[in-house]
Design a protein around this motif. Structure first.
Motif, PDB file in Angstrom:
ATOM      1  N   ALA A  51       0.846  -1.186   0.000  1.00 39.24           N
ATOM      2  CA  ALA A  51       0.000   0.000   0.000  1.00 39.24           C
ATOM      3  C   ALA A  51       0.881   1.236   0.000  1.00 39.24           C
ATOM      4  O   ALA A  51       2.099   1.156   0.166  1.00 39.24           O
ATOM      5  CB  ALA A  51      -0.924  -0.007   1.216  1.00 39.24           C
ATOM      6  N   ARG A  52       0.248   2.382  -0.205  1.00 39.90           N
ATOM      7  CA  ARG A  52       0.994   3.641  -0.145  1.00 39.90           C
ATOM      8  C   ARG A  52       0.180   4.682   0.603  1.00 39.90           C
ATOM      9  O   ARG A  52      -1.044   4.601   0.680  1.00 39.90           O
ATOM     10  CB  ARG A  52       1.370   4.140  -1.540  1.00 39.90           C
ATOM     11  CG  ARG A  52       0.222   4.566  -2.423  1.00 39.90           C
ATOM     12  CD  ARG A  52       0.733   4.921  -3.815  1.00 39.90           C
ATOM     13  NE  ARG A  52      -0.334   5.349  -4.709  1.00 39.90           N
ATOM     14  CZ  ARG A  52      -0.394   6.546  -5.285  1.00 39.90           C
ATOM     15  NH1 ARG A  52       0.560   7.440  -5.054  1.00 39.90           N
ATOM     16  NH2 ARG A  52      -1.384   6.872  -6.091  1.00 39.90           N
ATOM     17  N   VAL A  53       0.889   5.649   1.165  1.00 38.93           N
ATOM     18  CA  VAL A  53       0.260   6.735   1.913  1.00 38.93           C
ATOM     19  C   VAL A  53       0.502   8.026   1.152  1.00 38.93           C
ATOM     20  O   VAL A  53       1.640   8.345   0.784  1.00 38.93           O
ATOM     21  CB  VAL A  53       0.827   6.835   3.340  1.00 38.93           C
ATOM     22  CG1 VAL A  53       0.182   7.987   4.097  1.00 38.93           C
ATOM     23  CG2 VAL A  53       0.615   5.522   4.094  1.00 38.93           C
ATOM     24  N   THR A  54      -0.571   8.765   0.885  1.00 37.67           N
ATOM     25  CA  THR A  54      -0.472   9.996   0.111  1.00 37.67           C
ATOM     26  C   THR A  54      -1.123  11.153   0.858  1.00 37.67           C
ATOM     27  O   THR A  54      -1.970  10.953   1.734  1.00 37.67           O
ATOM     28  CB  THR A  54      -1.161   9.852  -1.258  1.00 37.67           C
ATOM     29  OG1 THR A  54      -2.547   9.515  -1.056  1.00 37.67           O
ATOM     30  CG2 THR A  54      -0.503   8.767  -2.086  1.00 37.67           C
ATOM     31  N   VAL A  55      -0.715  12.361   0.502  1.00 37.42           N
ATOM     32  CA  VAL A  55      -1.356  13.575   1.015  1.00 37.42           C
ATOM     33  C   VAL A  55      -1.725  14.451  -0.169  1.00 37.42           C
ATOM     34  O   VAL A  55      -1.060  14.413  -1.210  1.00 37.42           O
ATOM     35  CB  VAL A  55      -0.446  14.354   1.995  1.00 37.42           C
ATOM     36  CG1 VAL A  55      -0.225  13.566   3.268  1.00 37.42           C
ATOM     37  CG2 VAL A  55       0.883  14.716   1.341  1.00 37.42           C
ATOM     38  N   VAL A  56      -2.775  15.235   0.000  1.00 38.03           N
ATOM     39  CA  VAL A  56      -3.221  16.160  -1.040  1.00 38.03           C
ATOM     40  C   VAL A  56      -3.178  17.567  -0.469  1.00 38.03           C
ATOM     41  O   VAL A  56      -3.689  17.832   0.633  1.00 38.03           O
ATOM     42  CB  VAL A  56      -4.645  15.810  -1.515  1.00 38.03           C
ATOM     43  CG1 VAL A  56      -5.117  16.828  -2.555  1.00 38.03           C
ATOM     44  CG2 VAL A  56      -4.683  14.409  -2.104  1.00 38.03           C
TER      45      VAL A  56
END
Length: 218
Positions: A51-56
């Protein structure tokens, strides 16, 4: 009457099975564990998958801040007091199996079971060291070396295994976001890596351990 000793807590068994305050969830690729701005009410333990963790940002620009593999926790910000909102989005890159642990249950087991709190502390320290390494990589290494490092991390080299490993499907745009460069530069470096035999394509990107040469070469 002699009191019975409390049985030793099995952290591995706790993280492998459902129970009070925790349940096993299955996620398909691109499905979210949680989304930025959601209530932070649980911690997830990734049993299988990537999985990956992203921010916007406020202007809608997305950035990947870390990758997750089996054995990682995600959503630990829910343990802050008082509970708040998610600061990032966690998304499955492959089919994932995870244990969802309610905030109250996570806090209880950390307070009552030292074996578990020790395990969780080691994870947090390892993540802190990884974040520091990512920052050093961003500050001092070329974009080519940063790309090589990301590919090797995704292939999980450093763990015992073969000299070649397939990585989860990921776009060149996402790789560019992760290393802070353009998609065209990523395409240029990937073509170079392929010609040198560091990566190959067969429907998936397969990374050869010799890609380490890019990082080690000054």
């Amino acid at each position: 009457m002699v009191a019975r000793a409390k049985p030793e807590f099995d952290a591995a068994a706790f993280l492998a099975s459902a129970g009070l305050g925790r349940r096993i969830v299955q996620l398909a690729p691109k499905e979210s564990f949680f989304t930025q701005g959601d209530p932070a009410d649980a911690v997830f333990y990734l049993q299988k998958g990537r999985a990956r963790v992203t921010v916007v940002s406020t202007v809608g620009k997305e950035a990947t801040i870390t990758l997750l593999a089996a054995g990682d926790f995600v959503g630990e910000e829910s343990l802050a007091a008082p509970p708040g909102l998610r600061l990032a989005t966690a998304t499955a890159m492959t089919s994932c199996t995870a244990l969802k642990i309610a905030r109250d249950e996570m806090i209880r087991v950390m307070h009552e079971e030292h074996n578990f709190s020790d395990l969780f502390l080691k994870f947090l320290l390892a993540r802190s060291m990884r974040i520091q390494a990512d920052l050093v990589d961003q500050l001092f290494n070329s974009s080519e070396k940063r790309l090589a490092r990301i590919l090797l991390l995704m292939a999980e080299f450093g763990q015992p295994g073969s000299t070649e490993s397939a990585i989860p499907k990921i776009s060149q745009e996402t790789l560019a976001e992760m290393i802070g460069t353009t998609r065209s530069r990523v395409s240029f470096f990937m073509n170079r890596f392929r010609k040198l035999g560091f990566v190959r394509y067969d429907g998936r990107i397969r990374v050869h351990k010799s890609l380490l040469n890019v990082i080690l070469h000054d």
